[in-house]
Design an enzyme around this catalytic site. Structure first.
Site, short mmCIF file in Angstrom:
data_model
loop_
_atom_site.label_atom_id
_atom_site.label_comp_id
_atom_site.label_asym_id
_atom_site.label_seq_id
_atom_site.Cartn_x
_atom_site.Cartn_y
_atom_site.Cartn_z
CG ASN A 88 -16.17 -4.59 5.80
OD1 ASN A 88 -15.30 -5.48 5.83
ND2 ASN A 88 -16.83 -4.20 6.88
CB SER A 142 -0.89 0.03 1.24
OG SER A 142 -1.71 -1.08 1.26
CD GLU A 172 -3.49 -9.11 2.61
OE1 GLU A 172 -3.24 -8.84 1.41
OE2 GLU A 172 -3.36 -8.30 3.52
C1 LIG Z 1 -4.63 -2.72 10.37
C2 LIG Z 1 -4.10 -2.54 8.97
C3 LIG Z 1 -2.97 -3.22 8.58
C4 LIG Z 1 -2.47 -3.08 7.27
N1 LIG Z 1 -1.32 -3.74 6.95
C5 LIG Z 1 -0.80 -3.57 5.71
C6 LIG Z 1 0.44 -4.19 5.35
O1 LIG Z 1 1.07 -4.89 6.16
N2 LIG Z 1 0.95 -3.98 4.11
C7 LIG Z 1 0.28 -3.22 3.18
O2 LIG Z 1 0.78 -3.11 2.06
N3 LIG Z 1 -0.89 -2.60 3.49
C8 LIG Z 1 -1.44 -2.75 4.73
N4 LIG Z 1 -2.62 -2.12 5.06
C9 LIG Z 1 -3.25 -1.24 4.07
C10 LIG Z 1 -4.53 -1.81 3.50
O3 LIG Z 1 -4.25 -2.88 2.63
C11 LIG Z 1 -5.26 -0.66 2.79
O4 LIG Z 1 -5.59 0.30 3.79
C12 LIG Z 1 -6.51 -1.14 2.08
O5 LIG Z 1 -6.15 -1.88 0.94
C13 LIG Z 1 -7.43 0.02 1.68
O6 LIG Z 1 -6.74 0.94 0.90
P1 LIG Z 1 -6.78 2.51 1.23
O7 LIG Z 1 -6.49 2.68 2.69
O8 LIG Z 1 -5.88 3.19 0.23
O9 LIG Z 1 -8.29 2.97 1.00
P2 LIG Z 1 -8.96 3.32 -0.41
O10 LIG Z 1 -8.72 2.26 -1.38
O11 LIG Z 1 -8.58 4.73 -0.76
O12 LIG Z 1 -10.49 3.29 0.00
C14 LIG Z 1 -11.17 4.38 0.64
C15 LIG Z 1 -12.65 4.00 0.73
O13 LIG Z 1 -13.18 3.83 -0.61
C16 LIG Z 1 -13.74 2.54 -0.76
N5 LIG Z 1 -13.48 2.00 -2.10
C17 LIG Z 1 -12.28 2.00 -2.76
N6 LIG Z 1 -12.41 1.39 -3.97
C18 LIG Z 1 -13.71 0.98 -4.05
C19 LIG Z 1 -14.45 0.30 -5.06
N7 LIG Z 1 -13.88 -0.10 -6.19
N8 LIG Z 1 -15.77 0.05 -4.81
C20 LIG Z 1 -16.36 0.44 -3.64
N9 LIG Z 1 -15.70 1.12 -2.65
C21 LIG Z 1 -14.39 1.38 -2.86
C22 LIG Z 1 -13.02 1.69 0.26
O14 LIG Z 1 -13.74 0.54 0.60
C23 LIG Z 1 -12.87 2.65 1.44
O15 LIG Z 1 -14.04 2.71 2.20
C24 LIG Z 1 -3.13 -2.24 6.35
C25 LIG Z 1 -4.28 -1.55 6.74
C26 LIG Z 1 -4.77 -1.69 8.04
C27 LIG Z 1 -6.00 -0.92 8.43
#
Ligand SMILES: Cc1cc2nc3c(=O)[nH]c(=O)nc-3n(C[C@H](O)[C@H](O)[C@H](O)COP(=O)(O)OP(=O)(O)OC[C@H]3O[C@@H](n4cnc5c(N)ncnc54)[C@H](O)[C@@H]3O)c2cc1C
Length: 405
Positions: free
Chosen positions: A371, A128, A244
């Site tokens: 989710n 990420s 994962e």
């Molecule tokens: C506790 C925790 C541990 C983590 N550990 C790791 C790790 O070890 N390594 C790593 O690489 N990452 C890690 N992450 C990151 C995690 O994988 C990302 O936070 C996650 O993939 C969501 O991406 P984002 O935060 O960029 O949100 P975004 O993708 O920007 O999403 C923002 C909002 O928009 C919604 N959304 C986005 N796209 C769509 C769609 N196509 N349709 C409907 N809704 C959508 C999402 O559901 C969310 O509500 C971790 C996150 C957490 C919270």
């Protein structure tokens, strides 16, 4: 499916249970007050590995036991039952290791896999970025090859769980911006102690700091640390993501939550409530408990499919979705029952256990697929709804980045 253990499974369960009981003091209690430090956690994993209980489904040549998913599920169930904390290298075992097994060279497998299983080395997953989470293929961290063949990495990752403790990480980078965004990616193993790697912990609302920002400032990675072919990083990353989802949403476990423990908590406190509230608490507990059972049985269905040699399907997404919701409801209930004690931290049952669960679980609804994204997967792959429109399909990453997409 028969939910009872077969004679072999029962014998395995008895063996695991006896080992865990015998080593209870060394293995620790996740519900107790004792803070477990990094060294203790590494030692715990080594003890379990040496006994044959870590990497059970991994091939023998990768340092595993060549066992079945059901054997692994039984270990998970027995560890949860005994209140033993999860393994420190869960990301290494669940995500990084399977990626090295699937795409690594013999040399990489030899150097990394067994050490990872014993927690001699802890691993993290560097996918990420600030502008690419759900849309992972939008990532910008750059890898450029020099004349000697070494790769120079510049960019930033975020939310990297355990980066501050890690020895190695799997790192997804962009090596070619002039092709479609999924096609210009390449995966590497990165030494987290290499010059130019900076790890900055991020404070979470639990009060802990388990994940991090990671900065790469001209970090040099030798070509022998590439995982898979140049430009094939998306396919390599799919191995990680599939593993994962299986780790987070399959196997019949309970996400971060031991339901029997909540039941004990409810039983201990319910008598303090007025009778009319007791009925409501019972209903809340019953509803969340049934949802947890739904998750467990979906996990069993997944295990059956895996035992027959199928790849994990959307069951893992459904399992993670249902499990996170149920665990959150149970943690809410436990904290509500504590009443004022939840605020003052005067909880008799291991200070802060329920509060930190309640504050930590919302993160589970984001990590490893939010989710909303999981619902999209279920909608498309289970319900057969039309896929999301893909306006970015025929454009290069450079064009998308210039357009601010
Ligand atoms: C506790 C925790 C541990 C983590 N550990 C790791 C790790 O070890 N390594 C790593 O690489 N990452 C890690 N992450 C990151 C995690 O994988 C990302 O936070 C996650 O993939 C969501 O991406 P984002 O935060 O960029 O949100 P975004 O993708 O920007 O999403 C923002 C909002 O928009 C919604 N959304 C986005 N796209 C769509 C769609 N196509 N349709 C409907 N809704 C959508 C999402 O559901 C969310 O509500 C971790 C996150 C957490 C919270």
């Amino acid at each position: 499916m028969d939910f009872d253990d077969t004679p072999d499974e029962a014998a395995w369960r008895a063996e695991v249970r006896a080992f865990l009981a015998e080593h209870k003091d060394e293995l620790g209690d996740r519900n107790g007050r004792r803070e477990l430090d990094q060294e203790t956690s590494r030692r715990r994993q080594a003890l379990l590995y040496d006994a044959g209980y870590v990497g059970v489904t991994w091939p023998v040549e990768a340092g595993g036991r060549g066992g079945t998913p059901m054997q692994q599920a039984i270990i998970d169930q027995e560890m949860a039952r005994a209140g033993i904390p999860g393994l420190i290298n869960l990301i290494g075992i669940g995500m990084c290791g399977p990626t090295v097994i699937g795409h690594g060279s013999d040399d990489q497998k030899e150097r990394y896999l067994q050490r990872l299983l014993r927690a001699d080395d802890v691993w993290c997953q560097l996918f990420s970025e600030p502008a690419s989470g759900s849309d992972l293929a939008a990532l910008r961290t750059k890898a450029v090859q020099d004349e000697q063949g070494d790769w120079h990495i510049s960019g930033q990752k975020v939310w990297t769980t355990l980066a501050h403790l890690s020895d190695y990480g799997i790192l997804l980078t962009r090596t070619d911006p002039d092709v479609a965004k999924h096609r210009g990616l390449t995966m590497f193993v990165v030494d987290m102690k290499a010059p130019g790697v900076t790890v900055r912990p991020l404070r979470q609302m639990t009060g802990g700091a388990e994940f991090n920002e990671v900065f790469f400032d001209d970090v040099v990675i030798p070509d022998r640390e590439r995982l898979g072919e140049v430009g094939d990083g998306w396919r390599v990353a799919l191995t990680t993501l599939m593993s994962e989802r299986l780790t987070l949403g399959g196997g019949g476990g309970d996400i971060g939550m031991n339901v029997e423990r909540v039941a004990e908590h409810v039983a201990a406190r319910i008598g303090e409530l007025p009778p009319e509230r007791q009925a409501l608490v019972r209903q809340d507990f019953g509803r969340a408990y049934v949802a947890t059972l739904g998750m467990r049985y979906t996990g069993y269905r997944l295990l059956t499919a895996l035992s027959k040699g199928s790849l994990p399907g959307p069951e893992a997404s459904a399992g993670k979705l249902a499990g996170t919701r149920a665990a959150l409801d149970l943690a809410d209930l436990a904290v509500r029952l504590l009443g004022d004690d939840a605020v003052y931290g005067a909880e008799p049952d291991g200070a802060g256990t329920w509060q930190s669960l309640q504050a930590g679980l919302p993160g589970m609804a984001i990590a490893g697929g939010t989710n909303e994204v999981l619902r999209n997967i279920i909608g498309e792959r289970v319900l057969g709804l039309p896929p999301e429109p893909r306006a970015d399909k025929d454009r290069t990453f450079r064009e998308l980045a210039a357009a601010g997409a």
